[in-house]
Design a protein around this motif. Sequence first.
Motif, PDB file in Angstrom:
ATOM      1  N   PHE A 137       0.838  -1.210   0.000  1.00  0.00           N
ATOM      2  CA  PHE A 137       0.000   0.000   0.000  1.00  0.00           C
ATOM      3  C   PHE A 137       0.873   1.260   0.000  1.00  0.00           C
ATOM      4  N   CYS A 242      10.423  -4.292   9.700  1.00  0.00           N
ATOM      5  CA  CYS A 242       9.964  -2.964   9.270  1.00  0.00           C
ATOM      6  C   CYS A 242      11.149  -2.091   8.835  1.00  0.00           C
ATOM      7  N   LYS A 299       3.941   5.245  14.749  1.00  0.00           N
ATOM      8  CA  LYS A 299       4.109   5.317  13.292  1.00  0.00           C
ATOM      9  C   LYS A 299       3.182   6.342  12.649  1.00  0.00           C
ATOM     10  N   GLY A 314       4.357   1.510   3.756  1.00  0.00           N
ATOM     11  CA  GLY A 314       3.370   0.669   3.074  1.00  0.00           C
ATOM     12  C   GLY A 314       3.978  -0.536   2.394  1.00  0.00           C
ATOM     13  N   CYS A 315       5.130  -0.998   2.908  1.00  0.00           N
ATOM     14  CA  CYS A 315       5.823  -2.126   2.256  1.00  0.00           C
ATOM     15  C   CYS A 315       5.082  -3.449   2.431  1.00  0.00           C
ATOM     16  N   ARG A 317       5.433  -5.660   4.823  1.00  0.00           N
ATOM     17  CA  ARG A 317       6.159  -6.750   5.491  1.00  0.00           C
ATOM     18  C   ARG A 317       5.485  -7.179   6.802  1.00  0.00           C
TER      19      ARG A 317
HETATM   20  S1  SF4 Z   1       3.839  -1.723   6.213  1.00  0.00           S
HETATM   21 FE1  SF4 Z   1       6.113  -1.827   6.195  1.00  0.00          FE
HETATM   22  S2  SF4 Z   1       6.764   0.247   6.781  1.00  0.00           S
HETATM   23 FE2  SF4 Z   1       4.588   0.078   7.357  1.00  0.00          FE
HETATM   24  S3  SF4 Z   1       4.640  -0.567   9.519  1.00  0.00           S
HETATM   25 FE3  SF4 Z   1       4.487  -2.454   8.245  1.00  0.00          FE
HETATM   26  S4  SF4 Z   1       6.628  -3.141   7.960  1.00  0.00           S
HETATM   27 FE4  SF4 Z   1       6.688  -0.988   8.676  1.00  0.00          FE
END
Ligand code: SF4
Length: 341
Positions: A137, A242, A299, A314-315, A317
């Motif tokens: 996302f 993250c 965050k 938005g990775c 993970r």
């Molecule tokens: S989506 Fe990626 S950047 Fe966002 S909180 Fe999760 S691991 Fe971290």
Amino acid sequence: MRIVTLPKDNLVPFLESTKAFGELHAPLRRGEESCALGKVDNAADIQVGCLRTILPPKKYFMPQEQTMFSFSPEGYEPVAEEAGKRYVLFGLHPCDIHGLKILDLVFSGKYTDPYYFERRKHVAIIGLDCIPDEYCFCDSMGTSFAEDGFDLFLNDIGDRYLVMVGTSLGDDMVNASARLFGEVDETAKEEFKRRSNTRREHFAVEVETWGLPEIFDMEYESPLWREAGERCLSCGACSMVCPTCYCYDVLDLLELNAEKGVRKRRWDSCLFKDYALVAGGHNFRKERSSRVKNRFFHKQRGFVAEYGRPACTGCGRCIVDCPAQINIVELITKLRSYSHV
Ligand code: SF4
Ligand code: SF4
């Protein structure tokens, strides 16, 4: 910005040539479905189609464990592990490039972190575009495109890459293998535009980010935090994977004479039970729900207040790797619906 093209047949020789600029690291196969950033012996082994490495590139700039200095009754000596060692990191997608820019903000904040920047200045970044999957996302978080933060960035345009040159180091890498590159023509530009639009259409997940800090404030006492806390295993996997989580613990390791030793730091997670344990035995985030809440608040609320943007790229993970299926996108969507905004 200088732009050139690189035929796909020339990618492997080009990446081999970048070893003159540092040790080449890129996504390599780990198991049947995963890949991880690692040292490349043969550039033909690189998994160009890898979407999400297990760990983000932060491991090169703030290793899981790092010796900061040694000490003795006479004083202390800084330890610069891998001082001056140069790396070339290939295959970083836009979200991970933005993740590094967020870490740059943190480590150049009130106090500049010399350990981080000693490594940072010796690493060349070669980015690579990607097609999002059902967990990405980054488009919602404004990190689906990298305007800077790379030395080179490769965009797939069919049988060639459109290569953006971001820095003089990137320019040097291109010039060192000039025979492998070509000029940009109208066809390349049109294909770049067409593929950029196609890529945007692939985003299946969307998060509305407007007003999120206010929504988090309004939903501070939401039952959602208790529900998430009941499921959370406090494993810390979400923090470890993250790209923008940067907490570390500091510990002194003493020799048997209890006089000499080394000070180390290693990754920590605000989800761990003892993270908020302080002298006297008080733990100010004893409940799992308060730790889960803290992570999301930091965050999407605290980081925005301090740096003007969320600490999330938005990775995807943390969604992929959470054994309790705690999903940041679902959580934000529910919070918004609770707030009726
Ligand atoms: S989506 Fe990626 S950047 Fe966002 S909180 Fe999760 S691991 Fe971290
Ligand atoms: S990965 Fe999931 S279960 Fe593990 S600490 Fe994070 S939220 Fe909790």
